[in-house]
Design an enzyme around this catalytic site. Structure first.
Site, PDB file in Angstrom:
ATOM      1  N   HIS A   5       0.976  -1.095  -0.151  1.00  0.00           N
ATOM      2  CA  HIS A   5      -0.045   0.010   0.249  1.00  0.00           C
ATOM      3  C   HIS A   5       0.856   1.405   0.044  1.00  0.00           C
ATOM      4  O   HIS A   5       0.555   2.289  -0.788  1.00  0.00           O
ATOM      5  CB  HIS A   5      -0.934   0.014   1.353  1.00  0.00           C
ATOM      6  CG  HIS A   5      -2.082  -0.786   1.282  1.00  0.00           C
ATOM      7  ND1 HIS A   5      -2.859  -0.514   0.391  1.00  0.00           N
ATOM      8  CD2 HIS A   5      -2.527  -1.900   1.970  1.00  0.00           C
ATOM      9  CE1 HIS A   5      -3.883  -1.472   0.465  1.00  0.00           C
ATOM     10  NE2 HIS A   5      -3.750  -2.274   1.509  1.00  0.00           N
ATOM     11  N   CYS A  62       5.006  -5.295 -19.048  1.00  0.00           N
ATOM     12  CA  CYS A  62       3.731  -4.699 -18.292  1.00  0.00           C
ATOM     13  C   CYS A  62       3.654  -4.868 -16.932  1.00  0.00           C
ATOM     14  O   CYS A  62       2.718  -4.279 -16.207  1.00  0.00           O
ATOM     15  CB  CYS A  62       2.745  -4.973 -19.001  1.00  0.00           C
ATOM     16  SG  CYS A  62       2.296  -7.013 -18.829  1.00  0.00           S
TER      17      CYS A  62
HETATM   18  C1  PEP Z   1       2.178  -9.058 -13.706  1.00  0.00           C
HETATM   19  O1  PEP Z   1       1.966 -10.154 -13.251  1.00  0.00           O
HETATM   20  O2  PEP Z   1       3.397  -8.583 -13.861  1.00  0.00           O
HETATM   21  C2  PEP Z   1       1.149  -8.419 -14.325  1.00  0.00           C
HETATM   22  C3  PEP Z   1       1.529  -7.305 -15.053  1.00  0.00           C
HETATM   23  O3  PEP Z   1       0.040  -8.998 -14.103  1.00  0.00           O
HETATM   24  P1  PEP Z   1      -0.769  -8.548 -12.847  1.00  0.00           P
HETATM   25  O4  PEP Z   1       0.213  -7.490 -11.942  1.00  0.00           O
HETATM   26  O5  PEP Z   1      -2.164  -7.965 -13.050  1.00  0.00           O
HETATM   27  O6  PEP Z   1      -0.922 -10.013 -11.936  1.00  0.00           O
END
Ligand code: PEP
Ligand code: MG
Length: 564
Positions: free
Chosen positions: A197, A495
């Protein structure tokens, strides 16, 4: 002016850097404990009967809930939603019944609150995922209720008279959302990782932040420290002139970052693709204002966290179209199919009662026994793409085998869309070359890739040193994937949170990653950092990070390569 107590105390504490920026100021502590004396003096409260004790609880619960509502009114977005939810929890009828029952059994109200919260906390913990995360909120409510009952000030972040460095063991959402950024120079916590958080709110507010700093709370209030949110250090006893110089140079640097407007390219003019991570129509619209070429991750499951039933294809298409529409006119959107399960419990999709949900039926695996769920979602995405005319790529989360990737790609291509998969499971990274034979692109989810490579729960605040994408083993997996992309001539993006780290972004580009997708707020700092370095420097940064002994050494080595 800030002065350092150099005669008595010199030293450097280290942690995980979250928000860059160098600042110096006196330490203030967040109080998360209520004085034991006050609780002892209160005892069982001396109420005439159980009804009077429960009435005192009701008054405390209402006061605590009202304070949450007032704070929710003063902030916006995710922070407001968290505070409103906490107000609901403080007024929860189930919690009240548990307290009343306990009081009826002869306990005083303080003891009854503790017993009731313990009971709720263990239920929430056993549910796992987002519910387990709410235990922090419950404990925060417990402290506030008890403080009100015994007549102590509410715990939390003090309002310092002068700009200060806030130091805490960990921060609850209500603490972080009540921060006054003009009085808080930096946030330093002993616990917590890059996805805690504290880290999320610090990123939103742009306050320099270091988490997981062992020994931070032992630094006495009033001691002046120099916090470096890029190096991940908290120093005491720094020479005042030296500190002033470092603070000023960081201030100039941050001003330059904020002024960057794109388009993204390295210093020697190699274009870099920056994209946004979005959760719904509103965040997609906001992100479209940033210098991005589109959306690199639309987390569709976040639209359905509060839905008991699967929305119809029509309704899904409307929601997806609201995310695609702002990118009409040449930009593109990567839609991720439902990533339900584990930390994202979606009532209509996720399996319940799994022994180990993070390793269970989540993401793409949900379509094993429910293929219609995937078909309907892909139909809705195709409808939205057709209606908006926006170029739409579709990828699946939690893909572990080439067969899974091929099966998914066939379904996507049947609908005339571009198909890819996320690389979140180490098996997918190791076979990235074969994955690329059956899909059009890969997108590396570094949050889960780190969790699975290091066998460390991404939510566990005590394991922040492992859930760090700078871990050399994680970087090796990213590098293998990026190299496969270069060899195949197909896009490989990142990502996960790693893409939002300006320093790491240089190394990722150096490894051959073709796009970086991140929270909208991170786009400018990342773009500005990349604009300062050549592609060769990025490659040197990649080598330095990959060959470092550990995350801290990796950060130091990349900073040295980039001349920071
Ligand atoms: C990840 O796992 O890096 C991702 C982008 O997906 P999430 O954070 O939504 O699991
Ligand atoms: Mg993931």
């Amino acid at each position: 002016m800030t002065t350092f107590d150099s005669a008595t105390s010199v030293g450097v504490l280290r942690g995980t850097p979250v928000v860059p920026g160098v600042v110096a100021g006196p330490v203030v502590h967040v109080r998360d404990e209520i004085s034991a004396d006050a609780i002892e003096r209160f005892g069982d409260g001396g109420f005439a009967d159980a009804d009077a004790a429960v009435a005192a609880y009701d008054e405390a619960a209402e006061a605590v809930a009202e304070a949450f509502v007032a704070r929710a009114g003063a902030v916006s977005g995710g922070a407001a939603a968290v505070l409103t939810a906490s107000a609901g929890l403080a007024r929860d009828k189930g919690l009240r019944s548990a307290v009343a029952k306990s009081v009826g059994e002869g306990r005083g109200p303080v003891e009854a609150v503790r017993a009731a919260v313990d009971q709720f906390a263990s239920i929430f913990s056993s549910m796992g995922g987002l519910m387990a995360e709410r235990v922090t909120d419950l404990r925060d409510i417990e402290r506030r209720l008890i403080a009100h009952l015994v007549g102590e000030p509410q715990p939390g972040v003090p309002a310092p008279d002068e700009p200060s460095v806030v130091v805490a063991s960990d921060l609850a959402p209500s603490d972080t959302s009540s921060l006054d950024p003009s009085r808080v120079l930096a946030l330093v916590t002993e616990r917590g990782g890059a996805t805690s958080h504290t880290a999320i709110i610090a990123r939103q507010l742009g306050i320099p932040c270091v988490v997981g700093v062992g020994g931070a709370v032992a630094v006495e209030e009033g001691v002046v420290v120099l916090v470096d949110g890029e190096a991940g250090t908290v120093e005491r006893g720094v020479d005042p002139d030296d500190a002033a110089r470092r603070v000023e140079s960081s201030r100039r640097r941050r001003a330059a970052l904020a002024a960057w407007t794109g388009p993204a390219a390295t210093a020697d003019g190699v274009p870099v693709k920056l994209l946004a991570n979005v959760a719904d129509g509103a965040s997609a619209e906001g992100a479209a204002e940033e210098p991005v070429e589109g959306v690199g991750l639309f987390r569709t499951e976040l639209c359905f966290l509060d839905r008991a039933e699967e929305p119809s294809v029509e309704e899904q298409a409307d929601i997806y179209a609201s995310v695609l529409a702002p990118y009409a006119g040449g930009r593109y959107v990567v839609v991720r199919t439902l990533d339900a399960g584990s930390d994202k419990p979606i009532a209509f999709a996720a399996h319940e009662d799994e022994e180990n949900p993070a390793l269970g039926v989540r993401g793409l695996r949900l379509s094993i026994d429910n293929p219609g769920l995937m078909d309907r979602q892909l139909d809705a995405i195709a409808l939205a793409a057709e209606r908006t005319g926006v170029e739409t790529w579709v990828m699946a989360p939690m893909v572990a085998t080439v067969d899974e990737a091929a099966g998914f790609a066939a379904l996507v291509r049947e609908r005339g869309l571009r198909a890819g998969v996320m690389v979140e499971v180490p098996s997918a990274a190791l076979l990235a070359d074969r994955m690329l034979e059956v899909v059009d692109f890969l997108s590396i989810g570094t949050n889960d890739l780190t969790q699975y490579a290091m066998a460390a729960d991404r939510m566990a605040t005590d394991l922040a040193y492992l859930t760090d994408p700078w871990q050399p083993a994680v970087l090796q997996l990213i590098s293998i994937t990026a190299r496969a992309g270069v060899a195949a001539g197909k896009p490989v993006g990142v990502c996960g949170e790693a893409a939002a780290d300006p320093l790491l972004a240089t190394a990722l580009i150096g490894m051959g990653v073709t796009s970086l997708s991140m929270a909208a707020r991170a786009v400018r700092p990342v773009g500005a950092q990349l604009a300062e370095v050549t592609l060769d420097a990025c490659r040197a940064a990649a080598d330095a990070a990959l060959t470092a002994a550990d995350p801290m050494a990796g950060r130091d080595a990349v900073r040295a390569v980039l001349g920071h």
